[in-house]
Enzyme design. Structure first.
Site: not given
Ligand SMILES: *[C@@H]1O[C@H](CO)[C@@H](O)[C@H](O)[C@H]1NC(C)=O
Ligand SMILES: [Ca+2]
Ligand SMILES: [Ca+2]
Ligand SMILES: *[C@@H]1O[C@H](CO)[C@@H](O)[C@H](O)[C@H]1NC(C)=O
Ligand SMILES: *[C@@H]1O[C@H](CO)[C@@H](O)[C@H](O)[C@H]1NC(C)=O
Length: 354
Positions: A116, A114, A53-54, A223, A268-269, A133, A167-168
């Site tokens: 980092i 999720h 994910e990250d 996000n 997204d990221n 989570h 999320n981030d």
């Molecule tokens: C990276 O993308 C995935 C896909 O949505 C997401 O679930 C995750 O939040 C993301 N990582 C970060 C750090 O946002």
């Molecule tokens: Ca994300």
């Molecule tokens: Ca990040």
């Protein structure tokens, strides 16, 4: 009269919902042709088959990768495995991803990582902040990185009533960070409703031990978040609105919007190229295929580079694009010395030369 009023309210509500539904369809279903694009010498990374994910890369070239996210509505190929944090040394000729040991005393089974973000202290200690989570809750875990032992020592779990659906994060000081909230609701059905009707109730939060506050709001779904190289600006991806918000950071940590860059793809990221300051965005070109996963017709991947984000004419170019035959559901891309690591929500990870 009363009945007329009820009918009018009902009619207006239905019209509003109809209009929102149409706009939702436009946002997620509009088909886009992807021109396949690939940098040089790409290869898939062994050991990272089920999501990455990250990614956060240290100035020394050590890359942290979070894997194994389980999130409502997202496919997961290894639902029984706890999440893990991998390390890759990008200075090596053929870098391998290696799972980091996590110190005892931390419930490793509940790790569901999720976003980092790394933070390097004045004494060069490296801390890794992980959005977690556990049991679908949201916490931020602080780990100290032991490079020699290739391990993470768990120091602290941060939870707060405003830290929901996180999320981030981007860490800018000891226990000082910005975090994005990607949904207002936590139940899957209400999240769907929220997405379809586009309430724009998500926000960016500032956290410190002294003060926790919402510093920017009105996002459809905030996000990825990261900071410019000089840390004067914060970049926030609004995934369903398909844009990036450039925000100015003030001394009291408040954020004000400078501009919005529209990308026409689900962003997204975000990461920043340490050499140029360009923004790299991991994007989802086919939202519907991501929501309704079909291995025969998988979602594709897209990575964009945004140059001169602060200028009048930011330049957006495609770094990587694939229809899903190689890489599905790219979510992040991170650059180090002419090399690029591309991660995905639930699929593989790709390593290329630029
Ligand atoms: C990276 O993308 C995935 C896909 O949505 C997401 O679930 C995750 O939040 C993301 N990582 C970060 C750090 O946002
Ligand atoms: Ca994300
Ligand atoms: Ca990040
Ligand atoms: C990915 O998921 C598959 C299917 O559950 C599993 O067999 C495989 O071991 C997983 N790979 C990793 C690296 O976790
Ligand atoms: C994706 O592209 C590959 C090669 O460019 C092609 O062979 C394949 O049919 C395409 N798949 C889809 C689902 O369009």
């Amino acid at each position: 009269m009363g009945k007329l009023l009820v009918l009018t309210v009902l009619g207006v509500s239905l019209a509003l919902i109809g209009e929102r539904l149409l706009r939702f369809r436009e946002r997620v279903a509009a088909p886009r042709e992807l021109e396949p694009t690939e940098p040089k010498n790409c290869h898939l990374i062994e050991g990272l088959e089920n999501g990455s994910e990250d990614i956060d890369i240290l100035p020394s070239g050590l890359a942290f990768i979070s894997t194994g996210l389980k999130y409502p509505g997202m496919p997961n190929f290894a639902p029984d495995k706890p999440g893990r944090i991998f390390l890759m040394d990008l200075n090596e000729q053929n870098p391998k991803a290696q799972a980091l040991e996590i110190s005892n005393g931390f419930d490793k089974e509940s790790l569901n990582p999720h976003g980092i973000s790394t933070f390097i202290d004045k004494d060069n200690t490296v801390y890794l902040y992980v959005v977690n989570h556990p049991h679908m809750d949201s916490t931020v875990e602080i780990f100290k990185f032991e490079e020699k032992q290739r391990s993470l020592i768990h120091l602290k779990t941060i939870s707060h009533e405003l830290l929901r659906s996180v999320n981030d994060i981007v860490v800018l000081g000891p226990e000082q960070f910005y975090a994005t909230r990607d949904h207002y609701f936590t139940s899957y059905v209400l999240v769907l409703l929220e997405m379809i009707l586009d309430f724009q109730w998500t926000y960016v939060l500032f956290y410190s031990p002294k003060e926790v506050k919402v510093v920017a709001e009105g996002f459809s779904s905030a996000n990825g978040i990261t900071a410019s190289l000089d840390q004067k600006y914060i970049y926030v991806a609004d995934i369903t609105a398909k844009n990036i918000h450039i925000m100015k950071k003030h001394d009291n940590w408040d954020l004000t919007q400078v501009k919005v860059i529209h990308l026409g793809t689900l962003v997204d990221n975000l990461t920043v190229d340490p050499a140029t300051g360009d923004i790299l965005a991991g994007c989802h070109p086919n939202p519907m295929k991501l929501l309704i996963y079909n291995p025969e017709d998988p979602p594709g991947s897209e990575v964009l580079r945004i140059q001169n984000a602060l200028s009048d004419k930011p330049r957006v170019s495609t770094v990587y694009a694939n229809n899903g035959s190689v890489l599905q559901a790219s979510s992040v891309a991170s650059v180090y010395h002419e090399k690029i690591l591309i991660g995905t929500v639930f699929h593989k990870a790709l390593y290329c030369e630029l």
